[in-house]
Design a protein around this motif. Structure first.
Motif, short mmCIF file in Angstrom:
data_model
loop_
_atom_site.label_atom_id
_atom_site.label_comp_id
_atom_site.label_asym_id
_atom_site.label_seq_id
_atom_site.Cartn_x
_atom_site.Cartn_y
_atom_site.Cartn_z
N PHE A 73 0.46 -12.42 -12.21
CA PHE A 73 0.74 -11.48 -11.14
C PHE A 73 0.21 -11.98 -9.80
CE2 PHE A 73 0.39 -9.05 -15.03
CZ PHE A 73 1.51 -8.22 -14.97
N ILE A 74 0.84 -11.57 -8.71
CA ILE A 74 0.30 -11.79 -7.37
C ILE A 74 -0.04 -10.42 -6.80
CG2 ILE A 74 0.74 -12.57 -5.01
CD1 ILE A 74 2.43 -14.79 -6.12
N TYR A 75 -1.23 -10.32 -6.24
CA TYR A 75 -1.68 -9.09 -5.60
C TYR A 75 -1.70 -9.32 -4.09
CZ TYR A 75 -3.21 -7.26 -10.10
OH TYR A 75 -3.25 -6.79 -11.39
N TYR A 76 -1.03 -8.47 -3.37
CA TYR A 76 -1.04 -8.52 -1.92
C TYR A 76 -1.82 -7.31 -1.42
CZ TYR A 76 2.86 -11.79 -2.30
OH TYR A 76 3.64 -12.87 -2.61
N GLY A 77 -2.77 -7.56 -0.54
CA GLY A 77 -3.42 -6.46 0.15
C GLY A 77 -2.56 -6.16 1.38
N ILE A 78 -2.12 -4.90 1.51
CA ILE A 78 -1.33 -4.51 2.68
C ILE A 78 -2.11 -3.47 3.45
CG2 ILE A 78 0.92 -5.08 1.69
CD1 ILE A 78 1.26 -2.02 1.11
N GLU A 79 -1.79 -3.38 4.74
CA GLU A 79 -2.50 -2.41 5.57
C GLU A 79 -1.63 -1.95 6.72
OE1 GLU A 79 -5.99 -4.28 7.20
OE2 GLU A 79 -4.84 -5.90 8.10
N ASP A 80 -1.98 -0.78 7.21
CA ASP A 80 -1.47 -0.28 8.49
C ASP A 80 -2.65 0.40 9.17
OD1 ASP A 80 -1.69 2.32 7.40
OD2 ASP A 80 0.46 2.53 7.07
N ARG A 81 -2.43 1.06 10.26
CA ARG A 81 -3.58 1.65 10.97
C ARG A 81 -4.17 2.86 10.24
NH1 ARG A 81 -1.45 5.94 13.53
NH2 ARG A 81 0.75 5.87 14.10
N THR A 82 -3.52 3.30 9.13
CA THR A 82 -4.02 4.47 8.40
C THR A 82 -4.74 4.11 7.11
OG1 THR A 82 -2.01 4.86 7.09
CG2 THR A 82 -2.08 5.82 9.32
N GLY A 83 -4.68 2.84 6.67
CA GLY A 83 -5.37 2.49 5.43
C GLY A 83 -4.90 1.19 4.83
N ARG A 84 -5.39 0.95 3.60
CA ARG A 84 -5.07 -0.26 2.86
C ARG A 84 -4.63 0.10 1.44
NH1 ARG A 84 -9.53 -4.95 4.22
NH2 ARG A 84 -8.64 -5.46 6.26
N MET A 85 -3.88 -0.82 0.83
CA MET A 85 -3.35 -0.59 -0.51
C MET A 85 -2.99 -1.95 -1.11
SD MET A 85 0.08 1.65 -1.33
CE MET A 85 -0.73 3.23 -1.38
N GLU A 86 -2.80 -2.00 -2.43
CA GLU A 86 -2.37 -3.22 -3.10
C GLU A 86 -0.88 -3.15 -3.42
OE1 GLU A 86 -5.88 -5.09 -5.86
OE2 GLU A 86 -4.61 -3.56 -6.76
N VAL A 87 -0.25 -4.32 -3.40
CA VAL A 87 1.10 -4.49 -3.93
C VAL A 87 0.98 -5.50 -5.06
CG1 VAL A 87 3.45 -5.30 -3.46
CG2 VAL A 87 2.21 -4.04 -1.70
N VAL A 88 1.49 -5.14 -6.24
CA VAL A 88 1.41 -6.01 -7.41
C VAL A 88 2.83 -6.46 -7.76
CG1 VAL A 88 0.66 -6.20 -9.81
CG2 VAL A 88 -0.53 -4.64 -8.25
N VAL A 89 3.02 -7.78 -7.80
CA VAL A 89 4.35 -8.31 -8.12
C VAL A 89 4.25 -9.30 -9.28
CG1 VAL A 89 5.19 -8.00 -5.77
CG2 VAL A 89 4.27 -10.21 -6.44
#
Length: 170
Positions: A104-120
């Protein structure tokens, strides 16, 4: 299969089209009539047996700009964290971190309201992406793991990498 968004004058719908020959019908601002579709998991699913017809009448639909913007808007991460698991998400997000774990590849994503993971996994692990790039996600499933919200690629997910850098080849 491809993804599309269609709208009436009052609401929009996410669509999964399983007959690639219909791609020429799903063009922005084209007026079509869809019948014999299946509603499933928040999507209209269109198969070969479905009927997609072009409207050649002079009646033009007037889709409000606000509805177009809403259909194309990326949800805020803080809003996603209040949704129920299993919700499907489309949007473009900025990558701040990339890590490979097992297959799997985990991407940390963010915007000005927070962060989250994307798992592909699978075909998406072959895409090149680095911090600062943007991920454009279609049909990713919202889930949580170890008290952290994630967007996971599932069977009909699609992903594009929008690189902000120009990579030169020497």
């Amino acid at each position: 299969m491809f993804h599309a968004t269609v709208a009436t004058e009052t609401e929009f719908f996410r669509v999964k089209v399983f007959d690639i020959a219909l791609e020429e019908k799903f063009i922005p601002r084209k007026v079509i009539v869809i019948s014999d579709y299946i509603g499933y998991n928040g999507f209209l699913e269109i198969y070969t047996a479905s009927c997609v017809s072009e409207v050649k009448d002079s009646n033009v639909m007037n889709i409000p700009t606000s509805l177009r913007q809403k259909a194309n808007a990326t949800p805020k991460i803080s809003t996603l964290c209040t949704q129920r698991a299993g919700t499907f998400v489309n949007g473009t997000f900025t990558v701040y971190e990339v890590s490979l774990r097992s297959e799997f590849i985990y991407y940390g994503i963010e915007d000005r309201t927070g962060r989250m993971e994307v798992v592909v996994y699978g075909q998406f692990t072959k895409l090149y992406c680095e911090p600062g790039d943007k991920l454009r996600l279609f049909c990713f499933e919202l889930s949580s793991s170890l008290d952290m919200w994630q967007l996971r690629s599932v069977r009909h997910s699609y992903m594009q990498v929008c690189s902000l850098r120009h990579h030169s080849i020497s």
